[in-house]
Write an enzyme that holds these catalytic residues in place. Structure first.
Site, short mmCIF file in Angstrom:
data_model
loop_
_atom_site.label_atom_id
_atom_site.label_comp_id
_atom_site.label_asym_id
_atom_site.label_seq_id
_atom_site.Cartn_x
_atom_site.Cartn_y
_atom_site.Cartn_z
N SER A 7 9.46 1.21 1.37
CA SER A 7 8.96 0.34 0.31
C SER A 7 9.21 0.91 -1.08
O SER A 7 8.98 0.24 -2.07
CB SER A 7 7.46 0.08 0.50
N HIS B 232 0.77 -3.83 6.23
CA HIS B 232 0.03 -3.49 7.44
C HIS B 232 -0.03 -4.65 8.44
O HIS B 232 0.27 -4.47 9.62
CB HIS B 232 -1.38 -3.06 7.04
N GLY C 37 -0.44 -6.30 2.84
CA GLY C 37 0.90 -6.89 2.87
C GLY C 37 1.79 -6.28 3.94
O GLY C 37 2.36 -6.98 4.78
N ASP D 38 4.44 3.05 4.33
CA ASP D 38 5.59 3.06 5.24
C ASP D 38 5.95 4.51 5.59
O ASP D 38 6.17 5.34 4.71
CB ASP D 38 6.78 2.37 4.57
N GLY E 138 0.81 -1.22 0.00
CA GLY E 138 0.00 0.00 0.00
C GLY E 138 0.84 1.27 0.00
O GLY E 138 0.32 2.37 -0.18
N GLY E 139 2.15 1.14 0.24
CA GLY E 139 3.04 2.30 0.19
C GLY E 139 2.89 3.28 1.34
O GLY E 139 3.22 4.45 1.20
N ASN F 275 4.90 -0.65 12.91
CA ASN F 275 4.06 -0.07 11.85
C ASN F 275 4.18 1.45 11.80
O ASN F 275 3.84 2.06 10.79
CB ASN F 275 2.60 -0.47 12.01
N TYR F 276 4.65 2.05 12.89
CA TYR F 276 4.93 3.49 12.88
C TYR F 276 6.44 3.68 12.71
O TYR F 276 7.11 4.26 13.56
CB TYR F 276 4.46 4.15 14.18
N ILE G 257 5.08 -11.53 1.45
CA ILE G 257 3.74 -12.04 1.70
C ILE G 257 2.94 -11.97 0.41
O ILE G 257 2.80 -10.90 -0.20
CB ILE G 257 3.03 -11.21 2.79
C1 LIG Z 1 -2.36 7.44 6.93
C2 LIG Z 1 -1.87 6.25 7.69
C3 LIG Z 1 -2.70 5.64 8.62
C4 LIG Z 1 -2.27 4.51 9.33
N1 LIG Z 1 -3.12 3.93 10.22
C5 LIG Z 1 -2.74 2.79 10.84
C6 LIG Z 1 -3.62 2.11 11.72
O1 LIG Z 1 -4.76 2.53 11.93
N2 LIG Z 1 -3.19 0.97 12.32
C7 LIG Z 1 -1.93 0.47 12.09
O2 LIG Z 1 -1.58 -0.58 12.62
N3 LIG Z 1 -1.07 1.11 11.27
C8 LIG Z 1 -1.45 2.24 10.64
N4 LIG Z 1 -0.57 2.86 9.79
C9 LIG Z 1 0.76 2.27 9.58
C10 LIG Z 1 0.70 1.15 8.56
O3 LIG Z 1 0.14 0.00 9.13
C11 LIG Z 1 2.11 0.80 8.10
O4 LIG Z 1 2.67 1.93 7.47
C12 LIG Z 1 2.13 -0.38 7.17
O5 LIG Z 1 3.45 -0.84 7.05
C13 LIG Z 1 1.58 -0.03 5.81
O6 LIG Z 1 1.55 -1.12 4.96
P1 LIG Z 1 1.51 -0.85 3.38
O7 LIG Z 1 1.49 -2.13 2.68
O8 LIG Z 1 0.45 0.15 3.08
O9 LIG Z 1 2.88 -0.06 3.18
P2 LIG Z 1 4.20 -0.36 2.33
O10 LIG Z 1 4.94 0.94 2.38
O11 LIG Z 1 3.87 -0.91 1.00
O12 LIG Z 1 4.93 -1.44 3.18
C14 LIG Z 1 5.35 -1.24 4.50
C15 LIG Z 1 6.53 -2.14 4.82
O13 LIG Z 1 6.18 -3.51 4.63
C16 LIG Z 1 6.94 -4.08 3.57
N5 LIG Z 1 6.02 -4.84 2.74
C17 LIG Z 1 4.96 -4.35 2.04
N6 LIG Z 1 4.32 -5.33 1.42
C18 LIG Z 1 4.96 -6.47 1.72
C19 LIG Z 1 4.74 -7.83 1.35
N7 LIG Z 1 3.73 -8.18 0.54
N8 LIG Z 1 5.60 -8.75 1.82
C20 LIG Z 1 6.62 -8.39 2.63
N9 LIG Z 1 6.87 -7.13 3.01
C21 LIG Z 1 6.04 -6.17 2.56
C22 LIG Z 1 7.54 -2.91 2.82
O14 LIG Z 1 8.73 -3.25 2.17
C23 LIG Z 1 7.71 -1.90 3.90
O15 LIG Z 1 8.90 -2.13 4.62
C24 LIG Z 1 -0.97 4.00 9.10
C25 LIG Z 1 -0.14 4.63 8.17
C26 LIG Z 1 -0.56 5.74 7.47
C27 LIG Z 1 0.36 6.40 6.49
#
Ligand SMILES: Cc1cc2nc3c(=O)[nH]c(=O)nc-3n(C[C@H](O)[C@H](O)[C@H](O)COP(=O)(O)OP(=O)(O)OC[C@H]3O[C@@H](n4cnc5c(N)ncnc54)[C@H](O)[C@@H]3O)c2cc1C
Ligand SMILES: *[C@@H]1O[C@H](CO)[C@@H](O)[C@H](O)[C@H]1NC(C)=O
Ligand SMILES: *[C@@H]1O[C@H](CO)[C@@H](O)[C@H](O)[C@H]1NC(C)=O
Ligand SMILES: *[C@@H]1O[C@H](CO)[C@@H](O)[C@H](O)[C@H]1NC(C)=O
Ligand SMILES: *[C@@H]1O[C@H](CO)[C@@H](O)[C@H](O)[C@H]1NC(C)=O
Ligand SMILES: *[C@@H]1O[C@H](CO)[C@@H](O)[C@H](O)[C@H]1NC(C)=O
Ligand SMILES: *[C@@H]1O[C@H](CO)[C@@H](O)[C@H](O)[C@H]1NC(C)=O
Ligand SMILES: *[C@@H]1O[C@H](CO)[C@@H](O)[C@H](O)[C@H]1NC(C)=O
Length: 534
Positions: free
Chosen positions: A119, A183, A181, A114, A111-112, A475-476, A240
């Site tokens: 990512s 989150h 993925g 990070d 989801g981007g 996650n933060y 994942i």
């Molecule tokens: C606006 C906002 C609101 C948020 N609210 C919450 C919340 O309510 N609760 C909470 O817990 N967190 C919250 N977060 C934090 C969020 O859970 C993390 O940023 C999480 O890592 C996002 O996952 P992503 O796939 O969207 O991000 P990405 O940037 O795509 O990935 C995050 C990390 O995981 C790795 N990754 C991604 N996909 C995979 C995969 N398929 N396999 C292995 N590694 C992977 C990436 O390389 C990177 O290091 C929030 C973040 C933002 C920006």
């Protein structure tokens, strides 16, 4: 949130002018990498349809589409060599095999979101494996389970569950464009945390691509790896592909509310009381505390504290409960909104009343800002004098916001070592400190100043937050914690951030890492290095 919606045209030009394409030192490597990909992917869908290089017209668009933090995106010093927008699992497998063989770092993006942009940025020649096209959600109501692919968003998951049932939900994030993925791998929490724990507490199986490009499931990866990917940040262990989850039961109607009080209206006393009450309430009730500075003009400033609640039941029951447990807040029936569970996900995500639940299918966050976030856990009540300090820093800085999320309930029942996620019993609440700014407030040029302000707030709260270690939520993600000496994941350095993110689980995580990825192919600035052998 302050948002500048017309930011994009400016940014695209900026990037094209200022970021050079990384040319790996050996251009043969580059060609070999591209020749390797089709050989390694066995699919009816050709991998060439999934490969984007800077030559492709859509490269820039796809690159920035899920680069959610402008701070990290615009200060990146290099672009990826390629983006592989996997259309089939074998494309992701090929990306692993070929990146490893030809020495490109792989950055995985779902989801981007990070917070440090890990990512989609790197200092070494890298390829982005973008999972966003792999977003299927297969729900089986007979077993109340679902397989959810990594590229699906939290919003899509909530929507698809609601299509099948109005008495099921899932405990994960509040923002509806988070990628499953990334989150889930850090735990994943939302307003059901007190009732049902984290997302990973409701994960029952997973598909993971390892460093050899094999697809493993729970059985073939083994319980150690399955333990590690639930809360250990999967980036260190593999990719994942999908999670299998157990849906949770929710009532057909739930109740939400937001009550706001300024300092003049007794917010300090209420925030003090909230700390004692919120973690001990029945599990059905979650009340987030959100203080923010308000400037009435001139030097007339105050702090307004929002109490944002979610109750798994109707308003009558909520009012009875609040009357007994937290009468000081003065919740009234007029404050209460009853709705279905899926509608409550919209409420939490900040959509206006009356929005169609179709907004859950919007997969991309539209309003991008420059941002810096930090986190804390609290095991003791912040005394009133500490709250006064917090208010003062908020009023001084102004652009900053704080979210305090209560613990207790289900989080007290799961042991620290059951999954890799170690922040459980004994915590009263978890805090997010965030600071956001826009292009018009200085954009990338103002980064150093705003980052410094976020540290100022963090330092001010040190006397009250957890210590030894000062715990943090992966996650933060926050690159301030732990070592900043070099990007080599030296084990001693990793122990610092490892203790903060994973407490006593760090060594076991490093041990699992040594078994599944001993050469440390899957890594980033804060990944888990293999435990050195003795
Ligand atoms: C606006 C906002 C609101 C948020 N609210 C919450 C919340 O309510 N609760 C909470 O817990 N967190 C919250 N977060 C934090 C969020 O859970 C993390 O940023 C999480 O890592 C996002 O996952 P992503 O796939 O969207 O991000 P990405 O940037 O795509 O990935 C995050 C990390 O995981 C790795 N990754 C991604 N996909 C995979 C995969 N398929 N396999 C292995 N590694 C992977 C990436 O390389 C990177 O290091 C929030 C973040 C933002 C920006
Ligand atoms: C990207 O461009 C190359 C030629 O430069 C082309 O072969 C390929 O199909 C393009 N990829 C996509 C996904 O359009
Ligand atoms: C991009 O295009 C240039 C010139 O059109 C070509 O020399 C180069 O090899 C191309 N790169 C890729 C990765 O296709
Ligand atoms: C500060 O602003 C509030 C809200 O507008 C107002 O009620 C109050 O009178 C103001 N106080 C002073 C000292 O101006
Ligand atoms: C709250 O409690 C008071 C005193 O016990 C009672 O009089 C009142 O009716 C209660 N209100 C609600 C909404 O339950
Ligand atoms: C939404 O707004 C309508 C009209 O303003 C109102 O009747 C309704 O009660 C509101 N619903 C919720 C859930 O707030
Ligand atoms: C940022 O700094 C650059 C170089 O100093 C300058 O040209 C540009 O105008 C600045 N941008 C903003 C928004 O201040
Ligand atoms: C590392 O962090 C410390 C403390 O925040 C700071 O003083 C130091 O300059 C940083 N070092 C590097 C190399 O960034």
């Amino acid at each position: 949130m302050k948002i500048s919606s017309s930011i994009f045209p400016i940014i695209s030009i900026f990037i094209l002018l200022s970021i050079s394409s990384v040319t790996p030192s050996d251009s043969d490597d580059f060609d070999d990498f591209f020749q390797c990909l089709p050989k390694q992917s066995d699919s009816s869908i050709p991998i060439t349809d999934a490969i984007l290089t800077p030559n492709n017209s859509s490269f820039q668009y796809i690159y920035q589409l899920r680069a959610n933090n402008l701070r990290t995106f615009l200060s990146a010093t290099s672009r990826p060599v390629a983006i592989i927008t996997a259309l089939h699992p074998s494309h992701a497998q090929a990306a692993v095999i070929c990146a490893k063989r030809h020495d490109f770092q792989l950055r995985i993006r779902s989801g981007g979101h990070d917070y440090e942009g890990l990512s989609y940025t790197s200092d070494v020649p890298f390829v982005i494996l973008d999972m966003f096209n792999l977003n299927s959600i297969d729900i089986d109501m007979s077993t109340e389970t679902a397989w959810v692919q990594a590229g699906a968003t939290t919003g899509e998951l909530y929507y698809r569950i609601a299509e099948k049932s109005n008495v099921h939900g899932f405990p994960s994030g509040v923002c509806t464009t988070l990628g499953i993925g990334g989150h889930f791998s850090g735990g994943g929490y939302g307003f059901l945390i007190r009732k049902y724990g984290l997302s990973i507490d409701n994960v029952i199986d997973a598909q993971l691509i390892d460093a050899n490009g094999r697809i493993l499931n729970r059985k073939s990866m083994g319980e150690d790896v399955f333990w590690a990917i639930r809360g250990g940040g999967t980036t260190s262990f593999g990719i994942i592909l999908s999670w299998r989850i157990k849906l949770v039961r929710v009532p057909p109607r739930v109740t939400v509310f937001t009550v706001q009080r300024t300092l003049e209206q007794g917010a300090t006393e209420l925030a003090y009381r909230w700390q004692q009450v919120a973690p001990k309430l029945p599990k059905d009730l979650f009340i987030r505390l959100q203080p923010e500075p308000i400037n009435n003009g001139g030097n007339n400033k105050t702090v307004r504290v929002s109490f944002i609640g979610h109750f798994l039941g109707q308003a009558d029951g909520l009012l009875r409960l609040m009357n007994v447990s937290f009468p000081e807040l003065g919740l009234t029936r007029n404050d209460c909104l009853e709705m279905s569970w899926v509608e409550s996900t919209l409420y939490w995500a900040g959509f206006s009343n009356g929005s169609s639940i179709d907004v859950l299918l919007d997969r991309v966050a539209v309003n991008k800002v420059f941002a810096k976030e930090k986190s804390d856990y609290y095991k003791a009540v912040i005394p009133k004098q500490g709250l006064e300090t917090l208010w003062q820093v908020l009023m001084d800085i102004e652009d900053i916001f704080v979210q305090m999320n209560p613990y207790g309930g289900r989080m007290e029942e799961i042991s620290d070592s059951e999954t890799a996620f170690a922040h459980r019993a004994g915590n009263l609440f978890k805090v997010l400190y965030g600071i956001q700014w826009s292009e018009s407030e200085g954009g990338v040029n103002a980064t150093a100043r705003y980052v410094e302000l976020s540290r100022r707030l963090y330092n001010a709260m040190a006397p009250y937050a957890s210590s030894n270690p000062r715990e943090a939520f992966i996650n933060y993600r926050d690159l301030d914690i732990g070592s900043n000496e070099s990007d080599e994941t030296d084990f001693e350095d990793a122990k610092e951030y490892g203790a903060k993110y994973f407490r006593n689980n760090f060594i076991r995580l490093a041990d699992v890492k040594a078994k599944i990825d001993p050469k440390n192919f899957f890594k980033n600035e804060q990944s888990i290095p293999p435990l050195p052998s003795h």
